[in-house]
Motif scaffolding. Structure first.
Motif, short mmCIF file in Angstrom:
data_model
loop_
_atom_site.label_atom_id
_atom_site.label_comp_id
_atom_site.label_asym_id
_atom_site.label_seq_id
_atom_site.Cartn_x
_atom_site.Cartn_y
_atom_site.Cartn_z
N LYS A 1 12.77 3.82 16.75
CA LYS A 1 12.24 3.18 15.54
C LYS A 1 11.19 4.04 14.84
CE LYS A 1 8.71 0.00 17.47
NZ LYS A 1 8.54 0.71 18.75
N GLU A 2 10.37 4.75 15.62
CA GLU A 2 9.37 5.64 15.01
C GLU A 2 10.07 6.81 14.31
OE1 GLU A 2 9.03 4.41 18.08
OE2 GLU A 2 7.19 3.24 17.96
N ARG B 1 -5.39 1.99 8.81
CA ARG B 1 -4.21 2.20 7.97
C ARG B 1 -3.24 1.03 8.04
NH1 ARG B 1 -3.14 8.51 9.33
NH2 ARG B 1 -3.68 9.29 7.27
N GLN B 2 -3.25 0.31 9.13
CA GLN B 2 -2.33 -0.80 9.27
C GLN B 2 -2.58 -1.86 8.19
OE1 GLN B 2 0.33 -0.56 10.88
NE2 GLN B 2 0.85 -2.64 10.31
N GLU C 1 3.31 8.13 7.65
CA GLU C 1 1.97 8.65 7.87
C GLU C 1 0.92 7.67 7.38
OE1 GLU C 1 1.22 12.50 6.16
OE2 GLU C 1 -0.74 12.66 7.13
N ALA C 2 1.19 7.07 6.21
CA ALA C 2 0.25 6.09 5.67
C ALA C 2 0.08 4.92 6.63
CB ALA C 2 0.73 5.60 4.30
N ALA C 3 1.15 4.56 7.33
CA ALA C 3 1.08 3.43 8.25
C ALA C 3 0.37 3.80 9.55
CB ALA C 3 2.48 2.91 8.56
N GLY C 4 0.09 5.09 9.72
CA GLY C 4 -0.67 5.50 10.89
C GLY C 4 0.13 6.11 12.01
N LEU C 5 1.40 6.41 11.78
CA LEU C 5 2.17 7.09 12.82
C LEU C 5 1.68 8.54 12.93
CD1 LEU C 5 5.92 6.05 12.40
CD2 LEU C 5 4.29 5.31 14.13
N VAL D 1 4.42 0.10 13.47
CA VAL D 1 3.14 0.37 14.14
C VAL D 1 2.64 -0.89 14.85
CG1 VAL D 1 0.75 1.04 13.76
CG2 VAL D 1 2.58 2.23 12.57
N PHE E 1 11.69 5.69 11.00
CA PHE E 1 10.68 5.52 9.95
C PHE E 1 10.24 6.90 9.45
CE2 PHE E 1 6.48 3.03 8.96
CZ PHE E 1 6.70 3.22 7.60
N TYR F 1 1.89 0.90 1.51
CA TYR F 1 2.08 1.93 0.49
C TYR F 1 3.55 1.99 0.11
CZ TYR F 1 2.60 6.82 -1.12
OH TYR F 1 2.91 7.97 -1.82
N LEU G 1 -5.10 7.38 1.15
CA LEU G 1 -4.41 7.09 2.41
C LEU G 1 -4.57 8.20 3.44
CD1 LEU G 1 -1.15 5.83 0.75
CD2 LEU G 1 -2.53 4.49 2.33
N GLY G 2 -5.20 9.31 3.03
CA GLY G 2 -5.34 10.43 3.95
C GLY G 2 -4.09 11.28 4.07
N LEU G 3 -3.17 11.17 3.11
CA LEU G 3 -1.94 11.96 3.16
C LEU G 3 -2.15 13.37 2.60
CD1 LEU G 3 0.79 9.40 2.03
CD2 LEU G 3 -0.12 9.83 4.30
N ALA H 1 6.05 9.91 4.18
CA ALA H 1 4.75 9.58 3.57
C ALA H 1 4.31 8.18 4.00
CB ALA H 1 4.84 9.67 2.05
N ALA H 2 5.22 7.21 3.91
CA ALA H 2 4.85 5.86 4.30
C ALA H 2 4.59 5.78 5.79
CB ALA H 2 5.96 4.87 3.89
#
Lengths: 247, 281
Positions: free
Chosen positions: B154-155, A69-70, B167-171, A99, B158, A74, A48-50, B164-165
């Protein structure tokens, strides 16, 4: 298809993952197993690039996964979450739409429907106004799975979803995994399970810093592989020699 | 009673102080809520002390001291994040190190550079020093930060709940983190004048923690926190005026009194009011 080429991760000077390569097809349910500290969670996070990759490449449908990533949902380990956080189950599931909703906007009706459908699907709709700390462990896990579903993702990474849950939740999760598979989703589950439960996966990845074995459960869970991953001291007891680690 | 309330308003300095107190009372708990839910309450204390070197240098160079404080405060959060990510050192140790070294540097610089700033006023707040310009500046900072919290709610929810989630979602989690640090630093600088660097943590953490015991959602924690913050801040100032004690400690203790009330009598979590598990016979 998710393709990983020679993925290596160094974590503060120690090698966490060494040259891991694997491929997972759409509609495949894959279990990721290995001893504690083998790098299972780290692998999910690296995909995931974390956590930063030292070397390697992660592609989903031929494009780098971090750029899409969308499309990944996870679900982290339960222990990573502060369950006293003042947030309701509904708002946790709604995070899946953050997102997609975009900056400076409020969730649209479609997002609300997706959240409701996901919560209904996992049987937590009636709990939507509860603070997450008021739910049982299994209910909390189902709220997180609802969040993953509400994201409309194509790729699912679950970190220890079967940890400390009740029978109802286990049944719900298994049902959900089957459904995801039927919808051609790609699912990778990091797990501590052992024995018969491993037969639920189409394929197993046995990890200990390196990929020790990759194949269907029967092929992977041989004494030789297990000893290579878990250490030589591990001995099968009173089990037929050809199937040492199935109950 | 009314006379008692109105009398301080006859003085310009008290009107200014109460106006800033009102703004700080609203702003601190709203921004502070983010610190509490991330278990980073002490970070507020670290930043508050870490503004001192910047303040001293800016004062010496006849530069805007608020800007100097801001840069210094932000720098401390960068240092903490750097120590935490690059080494095995945990965040509490990184915070303690940064806190003490920045504060020492600040005290040293104030002395060496021969500053005429009153260290006691910086440390414990001085309501007499609040000017009209301060009120205006506090108003703008408060409006700006409240707007940002509203826009990015909302951001931020989250990110603070499940980084972690998120960041995984792209924020863009690093931008969010430093944006949050900047907001906290600005809040502290505004709060510093009334409660001082040592006690600004009381307003950041006190009212929001009290609200945390009483409600189940972040936005309600912020609203109730702001209400309690205003009451603590104004109440503390009246106490300060009538008993001739420093405003900072008066505000901090008023805020703590509310916390104790909630701790004892909160309907769900109060020590005296919550349902006890049945004793086995």
């Amino acid at each position: 298809m998710l393709k990983v080429h020679n993925l290596s991760v160094n974590y503060r000077g120690t090698e966490a993952l060494n040259s891991v390569s694997l491929a997972i097809h759409a509609g495949e349910l894959v279990g990721l197993i290995g001893p504690n500290g083998a790098g299972k969670s780290t692998l999910l996070k690296a995909l995931l690039g974390l956590v930063a990759m030292h070397a390697g490449q992660v592609l989903f449908e031929e494009r780098p996964l971090v750029h899409q990533r969308q499309r990944v949902a996870y679900v982290p380990q339960r222990s990573q979450i502060d369950w006293d956080y003042p947030v309701t189950a509904w708002n946790v599931v709604m995070m899946a739409r953050t997102v997609r909703t975009g900056w400076l906007r409020s969730p649209n009706p479609r997002s609300r429907q997706a959240v409701e459908a996901a919560m209904q699907r996992l049987g937590v709709w009636d709990l939507r106004d509860r603070q997450i700390g008021e739910l049982s462990g299994g209910q909390q896990q189902r709220v997180f799975l609802a969040r993953a579903i509400a994201q409309d993702a194509d790729l699912f990474f679950f970190d220890e979803p079967f940890n400390a849950i009740d029978k109802t939740t286990e049944a719900v999760i298994l049902d959900l995994l089957a459904e995801l598979k039927a919808h051609d989703k790609t699912v990778l589950v990091c797990s501590h399970e052992w024995g018969q439960a491993l037969n639920r996966y189409d394929r197993l990845l046995l990890l200990n810093q390196r990929l020790v074995a990759d194949g269907d459960p029967q092929q992977v869970m041989t004494l030789d592989n297990i000893q290579r991953a878990y250490g030589e001291n591990l001995q099968p007891s009173e089990r037929p020699a050809e199937m040492p680690f199935f109950c | 009673m009314l006379d008692w309330l109105l009398e301080p308003l006859g003085y310009q300095f008290m009107r200014n102080a109460l106006a800033v107190g009102l703004l700080v009372g609203v702003l601190c708990p709203i921004v502070g809520s983010y610190l509490i839910v991330q278990r980073m309450a002490l970070l507020g204390d670290v930043i508050a002390h870490a503004v001192l070197p910047g303040l001293a240098i800016a004062n010496f160079l006849r530069f805007n001291i608020l800007l100097g404080s801001f840069v210094s405060g932000i720098f401390s959060t960068v240092l903490i994040a750097w120590i935490r990510t690059q080494t095995r050192v945990k965040v509490d140790a990184a915070m303690a190190l940064t806190f003490s070294s920045f504060f020492s540097l600040g005290v040293l610089l104030l002395r060496v550079l021969g500053s005429r700033l009153d260290l006691m006023a910086i440390l414990f707040g001085d309501i007499l020093s609040v000017s009209r310009a301060d009120v205006g500046r506090s108003l703008w900072v408060t409006l700006l930060l409240l707007l940002l919290v509203k826009l990015f709610y909302k951001e931020l929810l989250f990110y603070t709940f499940d980084p972690a989630a998120a960041e995984a979602a792209g924020l863009p989690v690093h931008t969010i983190y430093y944006g949050m640090m900047a907001a906290i630093t600005m809040t502290i600088i505004v709060g510093m004048q009334t409660v001082g660097v040592v006690l600004v943590i009381a307003l950041l953490v006190g009212p929001a923690t009290t609200a945390y015991l009483l409600v189940k959602q972040l936005h309600r924690m912020m609203l109730l926190g702001a209400l309690l913050g205003v009451i603590s801040s104004l109440g503390g100032m009246y106490i300060s005026y009538y008993l001739d004690v420093p405003s900072g400690p008066a505000i901090a203790l008023t805020s703590f009194a509310f916390f104790m009330l909630a701790l004892l009598f909160s309907p769900r979590q109060g020590i005296l009011t919550r349902r006890r598990p049945l004793r086995k016979p």
